[in-house]
Design a protein around this motif. Structure first.
Motif, PDB file in Angstrom:
ATOM      1  N   UNK A 225       0.988  -1.146   0.101  1.00 20.71           N
ATOM      2  CA  UNK A 225       0.085   0.097   0.083  1.00 20.71           C
ATOM      3  C   UNK A 225       1.014   1.313   0.064  1.00 20.71           C
ATOM      4  N   UNK A 226       0.484   2.379  -0.818  1.00 19.94           N
ATOM      5  CA  UNK A 226       1.383   3.463  -1.118  1.00 19.94           C
ATOM      6  C   UNK A 226       2.708   3.196  -1.995  1.00 19.94           C
ATOM      7  N   UNK A 227       2.753   1.980  -2.402  1.00 21.99           N
ATOM      8  CA  UNK A 227       3.982   1.654  -3.205  1.00 21.99           C
ATOM      9  C   UNK A 227       3.357   1.563  -4.645  1.00 21.99           C
ATOM     10  N   UNK A 228       2.290   1.125  -4.880  1.00 17.13           N
ATOM     11  CA  UNK A 228       1.436   1.029  -6.028  1.00 17.13           C
ATOM     12  C   UNK A 228       0.304   1.889  -6.093  1.00 17.13           C
ATOM     13  N   UNK A 229       0.353   2.685  -7.253  1.00 10.41           N
ATOM     14  CA  UNK A 229      -0.802   3.687  -7.160  1.00 10.41           C
ATOM     15  C   UNK A 229      -1.760   3.201  -7.982  1.00 10.41           C
ATOM     16  N   UNK A 230      -2.957   2.990  -7.344  1.00 10.71           N
ATOM     17  CA  UNK A 230      -4.021   2.325  -8.038  1.00 10.71           C
ATOM     18  C   UNK A 230      -5.207   3.378  -8.450  1.00 10.71           C
ATOM     19  N   UNK A 231      -5.592   3.209  -9.864  1.00  9.86           N
ATOM     20  CA  UNK A 231      -6.607   4.324 -10.163  1.00  9.86           C
ATOM     21  C   UNK A 231      -7.714   3.354 -10.457  1.00  9.86           C
ATOM     22  N   UNK A 232      -8.941   3.839 -10.278  1.00 12.61           N
ATOM     23  CA  UNK A 232     -10.135   3.497 -11.006  1.00 12.61           C
ATOM     24  C   UNK A 232     -10.654   4.032 -12.081  1.00 12.61           C
ATOM     25  N   UNK A 233     -10.087   3.561 -13.144  1.00 15.44           N
ATOM     26  CA  UNK A 233     -10.426   4.276 -14.210  1.00 15.44           C
ATOM     27  C   UNK A 233     -10.196   3.504 -15.573  1.00 15.44           C
ATOM     28  N   UNK A 234     -10.573   4.040 -16.749  1.00 14.91           N
ATOM     29  CA  UNK A 234      -9.896   3.205 -18.045  1.00 14.91           C
ATOM     30  C   UNK A 234      -8.522   3.781 -18.190  1.00 14.91           C
ATOM     31  N   UNK A 235      -7.735   3.204 -18.988  1.00 21.11           N
ATOM     32  CA  UNK A 235      -6.596   3.432 -19.359  1.00 21.11           C
ATOM     33  C   UNK A 235      -6.515   4.699 -20.335  1.00 21.11           C
ATOM     34  N   UNK A 236      -7.709   4.750 -20.981  1.00 19.90           N
ATOM     35  CA  UNK A 236      -7.855   5.827 -22.011  1.00 19.90           C
ATOM     36  C   UNK A 236      -8.236   7.230 -21.397  1.00 19.90           C
ATOM     37  N   UNK A 237      -8.690   6.991 -20.157  1.00 18.42           N
ATOM     38  CA  UNK A 237      -8.847   8.316 -19.632  1.00 18.42           C
ATOM     39  C   UNK A 237      -7.737   9.036 -18.769  1.00 18.42           C
ATOM     40  N   UNK A 238      -6.643   8.245 -18.697  1.00 11.10           N
ATOM     41  CA  UNK A 238      -5.379   8.685 -17.933  1.00 11.10           C
ATOM     42  C   UNK A 238      -4.845   9.783 -18.500  1.00 11.10           C
ATOM     43  N   UNK A 239      -4.490  10.900 -17.773  1.00  9.68           N
ATOM     44  CA  UNK A 239      -3.834  11.711 -18.486  1.00  9.68           C
ATOM     45  C   UNK A 239      -2.580  12.024 -17.333  1.00  9.68           C
ATOM     46  N   UNK A 240      -1.476  12.586 -18.169  1.00  6.66           N
ATOM     47  CA  UNK A 240      -0.198  13.149 -17.361  1.00  6.66           C
ATOM     48  C   UNK A 240      -0.083  14.638 -17.434  1.00  6.66           C
ATOM     49  N   UNK A 241       0.097  15.200 -16.462  1.00  3.30           N
ATOM     50  CA  UNK A 241       0.368  14.796 -15.026  1.00  3.30           C
ATOM     51  C   UNK A 241      -0.794  14.470 -14.082  1.00  3.30           C
ATOM     52  N   UNK A 242      -1.844  14.785 -14.547  1.00  3.57           N
ATOM     53  CA  UNK A 242      -3.225  14.604 -13.417  1.00  3.57           C
ATOM     54  C   UNK A 242      -3.372  13.615 -12.742  1.00  3.57           C
ATOM     55  N   UNK A 243      -2.929  12.197 -13.596  1.00  8.81           N
ATOM     56  CA  UNK A 243      -3.295  10.993 -12.998  1.00  8.81           C
ATOM     57  C   UNK A 243      -1.974  10.203 -12.494  1.00  8.81           C
ATOM     58  N   UNK A 244      -1.114  10.357 -13.449  1.00  6.74           N
ATOM     59  CA  UNK A 244       0.396   9.999 -13.075  1.00  6.74           C
ATOM     60  C   UNK A 244       1.287  11.015 -13.681  1.00  6.74           C
ATOM     61  N   UNK A 245       2.572  10.939 -12.813  1.00  2.00           N
ATOM     62  CA  UNK A 245       3.238  12.409 -13.017  1.00  2.00           C
ATOM     63  C   UNK A 245       4.158  12.282 -14.188  1.00  2.00           C
ATOM     64  N   UNK A 246       4.265  10.956 -15.062  1.00  2.00           N
ATOM     65  CA  UNK A 246       5.280  10.988 -16.101  1.00  2.00           C
ATOM     66  C   UNK A 246       4.834   9.674 -16.994  1.00  2.00           C
ATOM     67  N   UNK A 247       5.486   9.762 -18.101  1.00  2.00           N
ATOM     68  CA  UNK A 247       5.260   8.788 -19.033  1.00  2.00           C
ATOM     69  C   UNK A 247       6.151   7.406 -18.564  1.00  2.00           C
ATOM     70  N   UNK A 248       5.500   6.291 -18.851  1.00  2.00           N
ATOM     71  CA  UNK A 248       6.249   5.096 -18.082  1.00  2.00           C
ATOM     72  C   UNK A 248       7.008   4.425 -19.314  1.00  2.00           C
TER      73      UNK A 248
END
Length: 831
Positions: A225-248
């Motif tokens: 917990x806290x080491x993996x960031x879990x998002x309740x959403x479709x990947x198509x709706x993920x935005x940088x840096x809103x949801x994850x800070x960087x490209x992976x």
């Protein structure tokens, strides 16, 4: 002065208390009057006021309040006042937060409206409040199958699949990959592989609310917990840096189905490459691993094979021209939704799925396996071109004589250049295979020297195999042959095609239509009932067992044999497409009513009716006589009663239909003297078996298959005690007893039924009892019954899977306790 002020305040309080008591009393009386007038909305408002003013009355009026709430909710639902309905339940749950009955009812409304995740939450809460609440238990088991599909258990128990994914992820993380995104995380096992391998930043997205919450619990339980960031959403709706800070630098996913593309992997990876991933490694450039993006799996190779398979054939092609003396009109073409999807504007999955190694009757390869296509998930331009690429034509030589029933497809998932997973039917795998049934050929027989031809494309991001035809040395079949014949007689062919009515049916409906014993049994049983109801002289014109009934019926119509008597009324309320009303209509002076809803099904039945020379008003469609589906068992005229009512008692999945006993109770009140309900009674049979397959398909077995990660306790919350849609003939199991009669449900004589009974079963072979498969004998009368486990059955079977195996020795005796509640049957074992 202070004393006088105090007396004044006490007087006001006393006055207010008296006024409140009077208001409560008046509101209770008003609520009762409203209930008597069936004004449930006003009654509910009065009870709400009472409970807010006098919470001490909660226990006294709780049941009446529940009744009022449920009745008012039914009205609101029928008026489509959905927000008002939910507001009422929220108000009720504020007053009774720990009321399992209200929680369960709220869940039922949510489930009916398609909110399965939310419904499951309420069912689960109701069960926590009262673990023995049968309604909530049954509801939760049914919704659990929707929320956490059974393949989750099978896949998590597949230690080989888990190990290969873990090795591929470890390899790329150890080579320098720093940031990982898990698309379609499920329980989060792939994310935990990445974190355990040492990836500094791990993100995971999951659309299902149930699976997202489950993954949160799993991650916490495994100290991540806290080491993996879990998002309740479709990947198509993920935005940088809103949801994850960087490209992976790595996307890991297993959003693949039996046809590879059916879970949207292409669309999600196109979006990932454009918005979420670092740029791919340029060819012939030596970049550090952390400087470029990649995907696991890296790609896939799709394979196919033409097969003969009777089980697939009987579920996708109507093979009969006549059944129980009913002629199926040549102008009606029955096809499965898969075949209909070729010309449909809707996006329909163009294949079904089967575990070919467990298909009843097996299958026979007609060609060698051939490569259908390859896909590179690390190539953005290739992914974009899949949907627009022109169909590819494939020609495959036939190597074995047989009937061309389907093209089956599987794939090899290439995780990287070292690790791969195969879903081939010859492999031990958790995946099923994609099945493309062959339909619409003039002749399905093939032999060595013939060539099977097809087109392959990825329209709508589904793998489509279409325009399947056969080329022989003599002539070209399918569309090519039809075009050749049309050159000489084009007008005649066009006229014939214009008159052909295509009727799409579910595969279970096609299997039912192909079930000859089913129709012959009904033909005989219906004839016996009708002959007992028709006056003796007139019954001379009838053939009780159905042979020659068409001639006798037509003759009797011409001679007005039945003109002095009203017709007998037959109602068929069985599920889906059914020709039973037509079979009944051929047996005498019948007015047959069908409850089919789809217009194309009604049209097909009318055409068949005309082809069998029915008088125009012999067949009617009952739902056109009723506005509310709930009153389907009422008569159109109060002075007429049904001679026969046909009910569906068993779902094709192998379970008892919901509310069937309630429908039977109504039906008994609507029967003519001497009339019958079909079936008249049902006997449930079962036996003890040892089956590791059923165990693995029902619950995750500890931490070993999940490579040490603690997942089982969380996903196993969604296990259900009954496994449905089984084929006992191919189920990997060892019988440990002979079949035993477990339960009888009598629709005509309910006083014979018992909600609970115990059955002693003798063990005939030593082993571990892990499950109790069950099936039914559906008795139309004492002499005629249908066996849902027979080879011709369109029904599947089911099994109760035990929580813990029971070790038994030859000669032991186990006592099975069987409980029947509504449509739910539970079986527990006593030693």
């Amino acid at each position: 002065m202070p004393n006088s002020n105090g007396r004044s305040h006490r007087g006001h309080r006393g006055s207010r208390k008296a006024g409140r008591h009077e208001l409560v009393s008046t509101s209770l009386q008003s609520a009762q009057h409203c209930l008597e007038d069936q004004d449930f909305g006003t009654a509910y408002a009065h009870y709400l006021l009472v409970l807010n003013l006098a919470p001490e009355l909660k226990s006294d009026i709780r049941e009446t309040f529940q009744f009022t709430l449920f009745k008012w909710a039914e009205e609101l639902a029928s008026l489509a006042r959905i927000q008002d309905l939910f507001n009422c339940y929220e108000q009720a749950l504020e007053l009774f937060p720990n009321d399992e009955v209200i929680c369960n009812s709220m869940g039922e409304h949510l489930f009916r409206m398609g909110f399965r995740d939310e419904a499951a939450g309420y069912f689960h809460k109701a069960l926590k409040l009262n673990p023995d609440f049968a309604d909530a238990k049954e509801n939760f088991y049914r919704v659990a199958n929707w929320l956490v599909e059974r393949w989750h258990f099978i896949m998590l128990n597949d230690i080989n699949r888990n190990l290969i994914y873990q090795k591929a992820i470890e390899k790329v993380v150890h080579s320098g990959c720093r940031t990982v995104l898990d698309i379609g995380a499920g329980t989060g096992i792939l994310s935990m592989f990445a974190k355990k391998a040492g990836a500094p930043s791990v993100y995971a997205c999951e659309l299902s609310k149930t699976m997202y919450e489950l993954a949160c619990d799993v991650v916490a339980a495994n100290n991540m917990e806290g080491k993996i960031k879990l998002l309740h959403m479709k990947s198509l709706d993920i935005e940088i840096p809103k949801h994850i800070p960087e490209r992976v630098s790595l996307v890991v996913t297993e959003t693949v189905d039996a046809g590879l593309f059916g879970e949207g992997i292409v669309e999600s990876l196109i979006h990932a490459w454009e918005h979420l991933l670092l740029q791919p490694k340029p060819k012939n450039r030596d970049f550090g691993t952390e400087d470029y993006g990649q995907v696991i799996p890296a790609g896939a190779i799709l394979f196919g094979m033409a097969v003969e398979c009777k089980e697939i054939r009987r579920h996708h092609r109507v093979r009969i021209q006549e059944v129980a003396c009913v002629h199926l009109a040549e102008t009606v073409e029955f096809c499965s939704p898969i075949h209909a999807s070729v010309n449909s504007e809707e996006t329909i999955e163009p294949y079904t799925t089967e575990k070919l190694s467990r298909v009843p009757g097996g299958y026979m390869p007609l060609t060698e396996p051939f490569q259908v296509m390859t896909v590179d998930f690390n190539n953005l331009e290739e992914l974009k071109s899949l949907a627009t690429r022109k169909p590819c034509k494939i020609s495959i030589p036939v190597t074995q004589e047989g009937m061309l029933d389907a093209i089956v497809v599987w794939f090899v998932l290439q995780l990287d250049d070292e690790h791969s997973l195969s879903t081939s039917p010859s492999e031990e795998t958790c995946w099923e295979q994609a099945v493309y049934p062959v339909e619409g050929l003039p002749d399905y027989s093939v032999k060595p020297g013939d060539t099977v031809m097809m087109e392959v494309c990825c329209q709508d991001c589904y793998l489509r195999i279409q325009k399947i035809s056969v080329l022989t040395s003599e002539y070209v079949m399918d569309t090519e042959r039809e075009n050749t014949l049309a050159l000489g007689n084009e007008a005649e062919l066009c006229s014939a095609l214009a008159g052909l009515k295509t009727t799409s049916m579910e595969s279970t409906e096609i299997a039912l239509l192909n079930n000859v014993p089913y129709h012959e049994c009904f033909n005989t049983a219906i004839g016996k009932v009708l002959s007992s109801l028709i006056p003796w002289k007139e019954s001379q014109a009838m053939d009780v067992d159905g042979r020659g009934s068409q001639m006798n019926f037509e003759e009797s119509q011409n001679k007005n044999t039945y003109s002095t008597h009203d017709p007998l009324y037959v109602l068929d309320v069985s599920e889906g497409f059914s020709i039973l009303p037509i079979i009944a209509g051929k047996l005498g002076p019948i007015k047959a009513y069908s409850s089919v809803e789809k217009e194309q099904h009604q049209r097909a039945l009318n055409i068949i009716s005309e082809a069998n020379h029915f008088p125009k008003d012999t067949l009617e469609f009952w739902l056109s006589h009723v506005e509310d589906e709930n009153v389907v068992l009422q008569r159109p005229k109060s002075d007429k009663l049904w001679s026969i009512i046909i009910l569906d008692v068993i779902e094709t999945s192998g379970l008892i239909q919901q509310e069937v006993m309630e429908k039977a109770a109504i039906s008994r009140c609507l029967l003519h003297s001497g009339g019958k309900i079909f079936p008249q009674y049902v006997v449930m049979y079962g036996m003890l078996v040892e089956s590791q397959s059923l165990v693995l398909e029902s619950a995750v077995q500890g931490t070993e298959p999940t490579l040490g990660f603690n997942i089982a306790p969380f996903i196993n919350q969604f296990k259900v005690p009954v496994r449905v849609c089984l084929d006992l003939s191919t189920l990997p199991c060892m019988p440990l007893s002979k079949p035993a009669a477990l339960l009888r449900l009598d629709l005509m004589h309910p006083y014979l039924n018992s909600s609970k009974r115990e059955v002693k079963v003798q063990v005939c072979k030593s082993g571990q009892v892990t499950a109790i498969p069950f099936w039914y004998h559906i008795h139309l009368d004492d002499d005629i019954y249908l066996d849902t486990s027979s080879d011709s059955s369109h029904w599947k079977q089911a099994a109760v899977v035990l929580d813990k195996p029971i070790l038994v020795q030859l000669g032991d005796e186990l006592v099975l306790s069987i409980q029947h509640y509504k449509s739910s049957v539970s079986i527990t074992v006593k030693q």
